[in-house]
Scaffold this active site. Structure first.
Site, mmCIF file in Angstrom:
data_model
loop_
_atom_site.group_PDB
_atom_site.id
_atom_site.type_symbol
_atom_site.label_atom_id
_atom_site.label_comp_id
_atom_site.label_asym_id
_atom_site.label_seq_id
_atom_site.Cartn_x
_atom_site.Cartn_y
_atom_site.Cartn_z
ATOM 1 N N PRO A 146 -2.872 -11.971 10.155
ATOM 2 C CA PRO A 146 -3.547 -12.116 11.435
ATOM 3 C C PRO A 146 -3.337 -10.313 12.267
ATOM 4 O O PRO A 146 -2.472 -9.257 11.276
ATOM 5 C CB PRO A 146 -2.238 -12.109 12.513
ATOM 6 C CG PRO A 146 -0.951 -12.436 11.168
ATOM 7 C CD PRO A 146 -1.882 -12.465 9.908
ATOM 8 N N ASP A 147 -4.708 -10.158 12.736
ATOM 9 C CA ASP A 147 -4.448 -8.662 13.206
ATOM 10 C C ASP A 147 -3.588 -8.571 14.541
ATOM 11 O O ASP A 147 -4.001 -8.973 15.404
ATOM 12 C CB ASP A 147 -6.044 -8.249 13.737
ATOM 13 C CG ASP A 147 -6.461 -7.250 14.006
ATOM 14 O OD1 ASP A 147 -5.002 -6.732 14.620
ATOM 15 O OD2 ASP A 147 -7.016 -6.037 13.457
ATOM 16 N N ASN A 206 0.594 -1.161 -0.266
ATOM 17 C CA ASN A 206 -0.274 0.281 -0.166
ATOM 18 C C ASN A 206 1.050 1.241 0.202
ATOM 19 O O ASN A 206 2.522 1.331 -0.450
ATOM 20 C CB ASN A 206 -1.393 -0.023 1.345
ATOM 21 C CG ASN A 206 -0.032 -0.319 2.916
ATOM 22 O OD1 ASN A 206 0.754 0.745 2.754
ATOM 23 N ND2 ASN A 206 -0.048 -1.324 3.279
ATOM 24 N N PHE A 257 -3.793 3.057 14.823
ATOM 25 C CA PHE A 257 -4.003 4.601 14.215
ATOM 26 C C PHE A 257 -4.832 3.596 13.239
ATOM 27 O O PHE A 257 -5.620 2.115 12.923
ATOM 28 C CB PHE A 257 -2.726 4.492 13.438
ATOM 29 C CG PHE A 257 -1.881 5.515 14.220
ATOM 30 C CD1 PHE A 257 -1.625 5.291 14.838
ATOM 31 C CD2 PHE A 257 -2.081 6.488 13.437
ATOM 32 C CE1 PHE A 257 -0.720 6.717 15.144
ATOM 33 C CE2 PHE A 257 -0.924 7.571 13.593
ATOM 34 C CZ PHE A 257 -0.817 7.464 15.154
ATOM 35 N N ASP A 301 -4.338 -6.572 4.991
ATOM 36 C CA ASP A 301 -4.887 -7.270 5.980
ATOM 37 C C ASP A 301 -5.583 -8.486 4.822
ATOM 38 O O ASP A 301 -5.657 -9.279 5.749
ATOM 39 C CB ASP A 301 -6.945 -6.055 5.187
ATOM 40 C CG ASP A 301 -7.329 -4.677 6.551
ATOM 41 O OD1 ASP A 301 -6.567 -5.535 6.994
ATOM 42 O OD2 ASP A 301 -7.689 -4.470 6.278
#
Ligand code: CTP
Length: 413
Positions: A316-317, A219, A338, A288
């Site tokens: 994984p988060d 990103n 954030f 994500d």
């Protein structure tokens, strides 16, 4: 290049810059220029040996102030430059500090103006920073290391040294820090130590998820916000570990950096490091999803005109996992998230704070901040919402760190 907003800490400060005998005097000239540009009044003092490497004329031209070499300087009405220079000083920095000068300091000698004023400074109020510069053997010598320990015991702050090619042709430790690094160190010493003794773990940048050995999904995150937060936390006295995805940024001075590529790699490093952290700030833009199967070899066109179909699995988060760990739940580890949103910033940030299980969530509008040097933030906690209006990421990072420090210390209004 000087960061545009570094002036905030250095404007109006009186800095005594001491130069001793070393080739790195040429870097001190640039450091002096940066300090002046940042708004400091720089009073330069050279030892006799420093005058062999750089002239007082150069330093006077750069600092715009009279330069001192001798303790018998008749220009001072009371003939006491060692007193006059130190009583109003906000800091003294010796750059370069030679092995000989450090030995003089370790013995409390006062046979030159510079060593004399170090001894004469009001020790409780005026920090003394030492930027060593010497040949690698001299640096490694037990006598030098012993002297350095002694000057630290006596209240000075010894800065690190760089590794690399030296003027003598040898390669090793002992190079003086670069002018920008000296500026960061001085800024840190003039910043209130609101996070002293805290270990702060920060993620930054994007992650890159492999499709095959040559292609990734990533990103637009530049990492600038996370790096600015790392720098601000370190300047506030914290011990900082910065776990970053692929970025083109210089590591802030004094920050321990761990480079990772994928979300899974970032997760593994962060989960281990969180065991010893007091504060976790998740500023990374973590992918994500990742391709379910990264090809071992480059995926080739097969001539059919059809593009390959990629299957994705969720990553994984990291923030959520850390925020739900026993240490975070018991309050030992304070977590800050954030949120990069494209719309409905406040509502999305409030919902994300609850979903991630963090006490503080920092919202910003993603696409309008990626890669830029400025930003605007919205702080959401259980007290409500607080806006940090548009400013440079460096300024916002300092404000954010101050807000976190207030909450961690229990001083939040
Ligand atoms: N985060 C994380 N691990 C992930 C995804 C996000 O640690 N796999 C962290 C980010 O570092 C940030 C916060 O979670 O602190 C929110 O990231 P964001 O991308 O805004 O939210 P998502 O959880 O991905 O939710 P969505 O994309 O649906 O808005």
């Amino acid at each position: 290049m000087i960061p545009v907003d570094v002036a905030a800490e250095l404007t109006g400060r009186r800095v005594v810059l001491g130069l001793t005998g070393g080739v790195a005097c040429f870097k001190a000239a640039e450091f002096c220029r940066l300090l002046v540009k940042a708004g400091s009044a720089v009073h330069v003092v050279l030892t006799e040996a420093a005058c062999q490497f750089i002239t007082p004329v150069t330093m006077q031209a750069l600092s715009g102030q009279p330069v001192f070499v001798s303790q018998w300087d008749a220009r001072e009405p009371n003939n006491m430059p060692h007193i006059n220079l130190t009583r109003e000083a906000d800091a003294i920095i010796i750059a370069p500090a030679s092995a000989d000068f450090i030995a003089q300091l370790a013995h409390g000698r006062a046979d030159e103006l510079l060593s004399l004023l170090c001894l004469a400074r009001p020790i409780a109020r005026v920090p003394l920073l030492i930027a060593p510069s010497m040949n690698r053997e001299m640096w490694a010598h037990p006598a030098t290391q012993r002297n350095l320990r002694q000057v630290v015991r006596d209240g000075a702050q010894v800065l690190g040294v760089g590794f690399g090619e030296q003027a003598c042709g040898e390669t090793g430790d002992g190079r003086m820090l670069e002018p920008e690094q000296l500026l960061e160190e001085l800024t840190a010493s003039l910043t209130p130590n609101s996070l002293l003794g805290q270990h702060v773990l920060i993620t930054a940048g994007p992650t890159a998820e492999a499709i095959d050995p040559v292609r990734v999904i990533t990103n637009h995150s530049s990492g600038k916000m996370g790096f600015a937060v790392a720098r601000a936390a370190r300047e506030a006295g914290a011990d900082v570990t910065l776990v970053t995805g692929p970025v083109a940024l210089t590591t802030p001075q004094g920050v321990q950096r761990v480079d990772v590529v994928s979300a899974q790699g970032m997760r593994d490093v962060v989960v281990a490091a969180a065991e010893n952290a007091d504060i976790f700030i998740a500023a990374a833009a973590v992918s994500d999803w990742r391709p379910a199967h990264a090809a071992q070899e480059k995926i080739k066109k097969d001539g059919s005109g059809h593009a390959p179909v990629l299957e994705f699995v969720e990553n994984p988060d990291i923030l959520s996992e850390v925020a739900h760990s026993p240490r975070a739940q018991s309050g030992e580890l304070y977590c800050v998230g954030f949120a990069a949103e494209t719309e409905n910033l406040q509502a999305n940030a409030e919902a994300k704070r609850v979903r991630k299980g963090v006490p503080l969530l920092v919202g910003n509008i993603g696409p309008s901040t990626f890669g830029r040097d400025d930003n605007a933030l919205l702080l959401v906690d259980d007290e409500g919402v607080m806006e940090l209006p548009r400013a440079s990421k460096r300024v916002l990072a300092k404000q954010l760190v101050a807000e976190i420090a207030r909450r961690v210390s229990g001083d939040a209004a």
